[in-house]
Design a protein around this motif. Sequence first.
Motif, mmCIF file in Angstrom:
data_model
loop_
_atom_site.group_PDB
_atom_site.id
_atom_site.type_symbol
_atom_site.label_atom_id
_atom_site.label_comp_id
_atom_site.label_asym_id
_atom_site.label_seq_id
_atom_site.Cartn_x
_atom_site.Cartn_y
_atom_site.Cartn_z
ATOM 1 N N GLU A 286 -14.235 -13.066 -4.301
ATOM 2 C CA GLU A 286 -15.372 -12.174 -4.041
ATOM 3 C C GLU A 286 -16.557 -12.957 -3.483
ATOM 4 O O GLU A 286 -16.718 -14.148 -3.739
ATOM 5 C CB GLU A 286 -15.801 -11.468 -5.337
ATOM 6 C CG GLU A 286 -14.712 -10.604 -5.940
ATOM 7 C CD GLU A 286 -15.108 -10.026 -7.284
ATOM 8 O OE1 GLU A 286 -14.370 -9.158 -7.787
ATOM 9 O OE2 GLU A 286 -16.147 -10.458 -7.836
ATOM 10 N N ARG A 287 -17.381 -12.244 -2.714
ATOM 11 C CA ARG A 287 -18.594 -12.835 -2.160
ATOM 12 C C ARG A 287 -19.810 -11.976 -2.513
ATOM 13 O O ARG A 287 -19.692 -10.752 -2.648
ATOM 14 C CB ARG A 287 -18.476 -12.998 -0.640
ATOM 15 C CG ARG A 287 -17.499 -14.107 -0.226
ATOM 16 C CD ARG A 287 -17.501 -14.318 1.267
ATOM 17 N NE ARG A 287 -16.601 -15.397 1.657
ATOM 18 C CZ ARG A 287 -16.977 -16.659 1.850
ATOM 19 N NH1 ARG A 287 -18.255 -16.990 1.688
ATOM 20 N NH2 ARG A 287 -16.108 -17.584 2.207
ATOM 21 N N TYR A 288 -20.948 -12.636 -2.610
ATOM 22 C CA TYR A 288 -22.167 -11.997 -3.088
ATOM 23 C C TYR A 288 -23.341 -12.364 -2.181
ATOM 24 O O TYR A 288 -23.388 -13.467 -1.616
ATOM 25 C CB TYR A 288 -22.462 -12.434 -4.525
ATOM 26 C CG TYR A 288 -21.416 -11.959 -5.503
ATOM 27 C CD1 TYR A 288 -21.635 -10.835 -6.291
ATOM 28 C CD2 TYR A 288 -20.184 -12.604 -5.613
ATOM 29 C CE1 TYR A 288 -20.671 -10.381 -7.167
ATOM 30 C CE2 TYR A 288 -19.210 -12.146 -6.481
ATOM 31 C CZ TYR A 288 -19.464 -11.033 -7.259
ATOM 32 O OH TYR A 288 -18.501 -10.575 -8.113
ATOM 33 N N GLU A 289 -24.278 -11.443 -2.086
ATOM 34 C CA GLU A 289 -25.490 -11.722 -1.316
ATOM 35 C C GLU A 289 -26.396 -12.714 -2.050
ATOM 36 O O GLU A 289 -27.205 -13.407 -1.422
ATOM 37 C CB GLU A 289 -26.264 -10.429 -1.030
ATOM 38 C CG GLU A 289 -25.753 -9.640 0.155
ATOM 39 C CD GLU A 289 -24.374 -9.037 -0.121
ATOM 40 O OE1 GLU A 289 -23.488 -9.200 0.735
ATOM 41 O OE2 GLU A 289 -24.192 -8.407 -1.181
ATOM 42 N N LEU A 290 -26.284 -12.756 -3.366
ATOM 43 C CA LEU A 290 -27.116 -13.680 -4.139
ATOM 44 C C LEU A 290 -26.411 -14.037 -5.431
ATOM 45 O O LEU A 290 -25.832 -13.174 -6.100
ATOM 46 C CB LEU A 290 -28.485 -13.065 -4.425
ATOM 47 C CG LEU A 290 -29.515 -13.954 -5.115
ATOM 48 C CD1 LEU A 290 -30.924 -13.693 -4.560
ATOM 49 C CD2 LEU A 290 -29.526 -13.728 -6.636
ATOM 50 N N ILE A 291 -26.456 -15.308 -5.775
ATOM 51 C CA ILE A 291 -25.946 -15.804 -7.051
ATOM 52 C C ILE A 291 -27.089 -16.524 -7.754
ATOM 53 O O ILE A 291 -27.761 -17.381 -7.169
ATOM 54 C CB ILE A 291 -24.755 -16.759 -6.861
ATOM 55 C CG1 ILE A 291 -23.572 -16.022 -6.217
ATOM 56 C CG2 ILE A 291 -24.334 -17.373 -8.193
ATOM 57 C CD1 ILE A 291 -22.394 -16.922 -5.872
ATOM 58 N N ALA A 292 -27.335 -16.159 -9.001
ATOM 59 C CA ALA A 292 -28.411 -16.758 -9.789
ATOM 60 C C ALA A 292 -27.837 -17.302 -11.087
ATOM 61 O O ALA A 292 -26.827 -16.800 -11.598
ATOM 62 C CB ALA A 292 -29.497 -15.724 -10.093
ATOM 63 N N SER A 293 -28.495 -18.323 -11.630
ATOM 64 C CA SER A 293 -28.039 -18.874 -12.898
ATOM 65 C C SER A 293 -29.146 -19.655 -13.583
ATOM 66 O O SER A 293 -29.930 -20.348 -12.931
ATOM 67 C CB SER A 293 -26.834 -19.798 -12.685
ATOM 68 O OG SER A 293 -26.355 -20.287 -13.931
ATOM 69 N N ASN A 294 -29.190 -19.527 -14.896
ATOM 70 C CA ASN A 294 -29.994 -20.407 -15.754
ATOM 71 C C ASN A 294 -28.992 -21.149 -16.646
ATOM 72 O O ASN A 294 -28.787 -20.787 -17.795
ATOM 73 C CB ASN A 294 -30.984 -19.602 -16.585
ATOM 74 C CG ASN A 294 -31.775 -20.498 -17.536
ATOM 75 O OD1 ASN A 294 -31.891 -21.697 -17.337
ATOM 76 N ND2 ASN A 294 -32.311 -19.897 -18.588
ATOM 77 N N PRO A 295 -28.342 -22.179 -16.116
ATOM 78 C CA PRO A 295 -27.297 -22.870 -16.860
ATOM 79 C C PRO A 295 -27.880 -23.888 -17.832
ATOM 80 O O PRO A 295 -29.088 -24.179 -17.796
ATOM 81 C CB PRO A 295 -26.516 -23.576 -15.744
ATOM 82 C CG PRO A 295 -27.586 -23.926 -14.757
ATOM 83 C CD PRO A 295 -28.569 -22.778 -14.794
ATOM 84 N N PRO A 296 -27.058 -24.463 -18.695
ATOM 85 C CA PRO A 296 -27.548 -25.575 -19.520
ATOM 86 C C PRO A 296 -27.914 -26.756 -18.622
ATOM 87 O O PRO A 296 -27.217 -27.051 -17.652
ATOM 88 C CB PRO A 296 -26.351 -25.907 -20.415
ATOM 89 C CG PRO A 296 -25.162 -25.351 -19.709
ATOM 90 C CD PRO A 296 -25.655 -24.143 -18.979
ATOM 91 N N TYR A 297 -29.027 -27.437 -18.958
ATOM 92 C CA TYR A 297 -29.443 -28.566 -18.118
ATOM 93 C C TYR A 297 -30.106 -29.691 -18.920
ATOM 94 O O TYR A 297 -30.814 -30.532 -18.375
ATOM 95 C CB TYR A 297 -30.360 -28.104 -16.987
ATOM 96 C CG TYR A 297 -31.560 -27.268 -17.401
ATOM 97 C CD1 TYR A 297 -32.677 -27.835 -18.000
ATOM 98 C CD2 TYR A 297 -31.584 -25.893 -17.157
ATOM 99 C CE1 TYR A 297 -33.773 -27.072 -18.349
ATOM 100 C CE2 TYR A 297 -32.680 -25.112 -17.501
ATOM 101 C CZ TYR A 297 -33.773 -25.710 -18.092
ATOM 102 O OH TYR A 297 -34.861 -24.941 -18.440
ATOM 103 N N ILE A 298 -29.850 -29.739 -20.215
ATOM 104 C CA ILE A 298 -30.416 -30.794 -21.055
ATOM 105 C C ILE A 298 -29.386 -31.909 -21.226
ATOM 106 O O ILE A 298 -28.199 -31.662 -21.402
ATOM 107 C CB ILE A 298 -30.827 -30.222 -22.425
ATOM 108 C CG1 ILE A 298 -31.914 -29.141 -22.252
ATOM 109 C CG2 ILE A 298 -31.341 -31.324 -23.341
ATOM 110 C CD1 ILE A 298 -32.329 -28.479 -23.552
ATOM 111 N N ARG A 299 -29.845 -33.163 -21.177
ATOM 112 C CA ARG A 299 -28.967 -34.310 -21.419
ATOM 113 C C ARG A 299 -28.432 -34.277 -22.846
ATOM 114 O O ARG A 299 -29.153 -33.864 -23.776
ATOM 115 C CB ARG A 299 -29.711 -35.628 -21.198
ATOM 116 C CG ARG A 299 -30.285 -35.821 -19.820
ATOM 117 C CD ARG A 299 -30.777 -37.262 -19.665
ATOM 118 N NE ARG A 299 -31.493 -37.741 -20.840
ATOM 119 C CZ ARG A 299 -32.800 -37.601 -21.031
ATOM 120 N NH1 ARG A 299 -33.547 -36.954 -20.134
ATOM 121 N NH2 ARG A 299 -33.379 -38.093 -22.110
ATOM 122 N N ASP A 300 -27.216 -34.747 -23.034
ATOM 123 C CA ASP A 300 -26.623 -34.660 -24.369
ATOM 124 C C ASP A 300 -27.270 -35.604 -25.378
ATOM 125 O O ASP A 300 -27.054 -35.460 -26.589
ATOM 126 C CB ASP A 300 -25.107 -34.880 -24.320
ATOM 127 C CG ASP A 300 -24.721 -36.181 -23.641
ATOM 128 O OD1 ASP A 300 -25.586 -37.076 -23.517
ATOM 129 O OD2 ASP A 300 -23.551 -36.312 -23.223
#
Length: 284
Positions: A182-196
Amino acid sequence: MAAPDYPCDPMPRLDALLRDARTGLDPGEAELLLAHVLGRPRSWLYAHGDDEIGEAVVARFAQLLARRKAGEPVAYLTGRRGFWRFDLQVEPATLIPRPETELLVELALGRLPVSVPCRVADLGTGSGAIALALAHERPDAHVVATDASAGALEVASANARALGLDNVTFRLGDWLAPLAGERYELIASNPPYIRDDDPHLGRGDLRFEPSSALVSGCDGLDAIRVIAREAPAHLSPRGWLLVEHGWDQGEAVRALFEDAGLHEVETVRDLEARDRVTLGRNGG
């Protein structure tokens, strides 16, 4: 039997209960917790300071105060957190929505067509905050929200039902895996981004939030690497990818976007002038 000749202990008044609760606790948090126990809006408290409060409410309030003083987030104690125009259900299975994530929503809305059908994806939706805000503001859009946690998707689905939004679909799976073909006009994300190894993980609200929604490898970029690498295959020509990240990760995320072949790459700063969201556009 004759009535006792000594007075019963009076029930505490609301204003006195709040005054005592504010000791060692943020006043606003004390008000939110008492309003939650009473099942009233916070504004109701201001006009009812003289009201007497029953023992059951006092006991329940005391329990919540103790848990908050031990560090448990207010959002988990009340099961609610405001985001965008909504009051969302949150549980320990989901990340607590933050005000800074509203910047991601604003940037996404500015890149979506108005009154034109389009497809949008929200990766790692959690409580559904981003997906539901976009679905509400763009009723002609169909939003697909993914998450690897079945518990998080249950919360997000409940929020969609409560808001009466029927242009959102929820799919179980890691990042873009549920979007195969599938394809999308927009993909957004607030993923995890903290160092372990980030010391902040042992402080404040972060101690109680799911680590899978916070931590992403030794540099905090593991999830963003996957998203940047795989997103172009799921973007329509000229479609947008927007990702929230840490204040010190803008340069690294821009490099990942450019390596993935995205164009018009830029990082937008939040109200505190910190790098917050990086976006890029697919070719074609």
